[in-house]
Design a protein around this motif. Sequence first.
Motif, mmCIF file in Angstrom:
data_model
loop_
_atom_site.group_PDB
_atom_site.id
_atom_site.type_symbol
_atom_site.label_atom_id
_atom_site.label_comp_id
_atom_site.label_asym_id
_atom_site.label_seq_id
_atom_site.Cartn_x
_atom_site.Cartn_y
_atom_site.Cartn_z
ATOM 1 N N SER A 176 22.622 24.982 33.459
ATOM 2 C CA SER A 176 22.168 23.746 33.514
ATOM 3 C C SER A 176 22.793 22.691 32.265
ATOM 4 O O SER A 176 23.049 23.294 31.441
ATOM 5 C CB SER A 176 20.684 23.691 33.595
ATOM 6 N N GLN A 177 22.832 21.530 32.751
ATOM 7 C CA GLN A 177 22.911 20.358 31.794
ATOM 8 C C GLN A 177 22.204 19.101 31.914
ATOM 9 O O GLN A 177 21.714 18.912 33.103
ATOM 10 C CB GLN A 177 24.575 19.793 32.010
ATOM 11 N N TYR A 178 21.693 18.961 30.964
ATOM 12 C CA TYR A 178 20.458 17.855 30.857
ATOM 13 C C TYR A 178 21.278 16.526 29.973
ATOM 14 O O TYR A 178 21.634 16.801 28.657
ATOM 15 C CB TYR A 178 19.472 18.318 30.141
ATOM 16 N N TYR A 179 21.158 15.524 30.545
ATOM 17 C CA TYR A 179 22.223 14.239 29.841
ATOM 18 C C TYR A 179 21.644 12.843 30.318
ATOM 19 O O TYR A 179 20.963 12.776 31.660
ATOM 20 C CB TYR A 179 23.511 14.696 29.946
ATOM 21 N N SER A 180 22.084 11.802 29.503
ATOM 22 C CA SER A 180 21.515 10.531 30.038
ATOM 23 C C SER A 180 22.621 10.275 31.325
ATOM 24 O O SER A 180 23.693 10.207 31.060
ATOM 25 C CB SER A 180 21.684 9.573 28.909
ATOM 26 N N TYR A 181 22.044 9.550 32.185
ATOM 27 C CA TYR A 181 22.744 9.003 33.220
ATOM 28 C C TYR A 181 23.787 7.987 32.677
ATOM 29 O O TYR A 181 24.764 7.617 32.922
ATOM 30 C CB TYR A 181 22.099 8.632 34.394
ATOM 31 N N ASP A 182 22.907 6.993 32.011
ATOM 32 C CA ASP A 182 23.796 5.768 31.468
ATOM 33 C C ASP A 182 24.796 6.008 30.626
ATOM 34 O O ASP A 182 25.846 5.486 30.626
ATOM 35 C CB ASP A 182 22.862 4.638 30.959
ATOM 36 N N LYS A 183 24.802 7.028 29.837
ATOM 37 C CA LYS A 183 25.783 7.464 28.866
ATOM 38 C C LYS A 183 26.714 8.052 29.691
ATOM 39 O O LYS A 183 27.912 7.730 29.093
ATOM 40 C CB LYS A 183 25.249 8.413 27.821
ATOM 41 N N PHE A 184 26.532 8.685 30.656
ATOM 42 C CA PHE A 184 27.471 9.379 31.411
ATOM 43 C C PHE A 184 28.613 8.250 32.125
ATOM 44 O O PHE A 184 29.685 8.340 31.805
ATOM 45 C CB PHE A 184 26.899 10.300 32.538
ATOM 46 N N LYS A 185 27.789 7.205 32.639
ATOM 47 C CA LYS A 185 28.661 6.149 32.873
ATOM 48 C C LYS A 185 29.438 5.396 31.775
ATOM 49 O O LYS A 185 30.532 5.115 32.246
ATOM 50 C CB LYS A 185 27.656 5.031 33.808
ATOM 51 N N SER A 186 28.794 5.279 30.814
ATOM 52 C CA SER A 186 29.728 4.643 29.824
ATOM 53 C C SER A 186 30.762 5.498 29.512
ATOM 54 O O SER A 186 32.027 4.907 29.204
ATOM 55 C CB SER A 186 28.587 4.283 28.596
ATOM 56 N N ASP A 187 30.428 6.845 29.260
ATOM 57 C CA ASP A 187 31.600 7.627 28.550
ATOM 58 C C ASP A 187 32.517 7.389 29.443
ATOM 59 O O ASP A 187 33.858 7.882 28.950
ATOM 60 C CB ASP A 187 31.064 8.978 28.172
ATOM 61 N N SER A 188 32.238 7.662 30.707
ATOM 62 C CA SER A 188 33.381 7.620 31.733
ATOM 63 C C SER A 188 34.415 6.416 31.918
ATOM 64 O O SER A 188 35.682 6.333 31.713
ATOM 65 C CB SER A 188 33.005 7.870 33.241
#
Length: 298
Positions: free
Chosen positions: A52-64
């Motif tokens: 599993s992976q647990y992470y922020s959705y907003d950070k994922f968008k920003s990093d992308s």
Amino acid sequence: MKKIFFSIFLSIGSTIAAQNRFFYEYKFVPDSTDKADVKKEMMLLDIDKNGSQYYSYDKFKSDSTNKADMEKQLRSNSGNFTINRKDKPGQVSYKVTKEYPAYKTYLFTTVSIDNYKISEDQKPEWKILPDKEKIGEYNAQKATTNFGGREWTAWFSTDLPFQDGPYKFYGLPGLIVKIEDKTGTHSMTLVGNKTIEIASDKELELPQGVQIFGMGGNDIEINKNQFKKIWKSYVNDPTKNMREMMMKNSETSKVTFKTRTADGKEISDPNQVFREMEKKTKERLKKNNNLIEPDLYK
């Protein structure tokens, strides 16, 4: 239960895999002296057969978005890279992964310009209680644990056949659908789920000798004691690694740092940028004194 759906517009990779995605609303109080200031962040828990992976959705968008911008600069072959230093969307920067079947757990976080993969040596030890409660549409049962310097109360549901949960929590006979610490300043509640297909991500390849704020390169794998020493050094001198990186790369490529002052003025002089960044970092650390795992930052 109301299901929440998001669209991810940027996907780089070639391998497609099916995953169970669970959406958790994370409520937390960053400053223990101001408990009225409650922040919210949408967190994702992606589960497949390997872990599993647990992470922020907003950070994922920003990093992308940042990754796509840097790839565009790399394709230009100019040798010059512009890094716009500004506040990231999203408030949670870390990621937690678990590897099945042993549930080997890692915390991924960034200190200054370096990415760290911190191995977890403590397994949550649960006390399962008879109390039962309805959490959303799921029948849940109560459990408690002491972990990371906090006392936690969790509610798990055997309706969801995963012995996993948000952050580093796992090991109950069903998915954790809600968990809150004793102070009430950290809570994670399941608010939706769906099955998705996701492409495997590809690492950003930077030119030899270039290191840019966590982009590209490998994570430095360390244990918790090693991380504590790194954290203390960072708190004492927040811009040390960035200054060293700039000096190291000055002969091979020109790296431009930019930031903005409190009044919105953009500055690019390196000395001014570093002074402003150190000031902002120390102010932020002072207000961010109620971390989810206080034992890790002692």
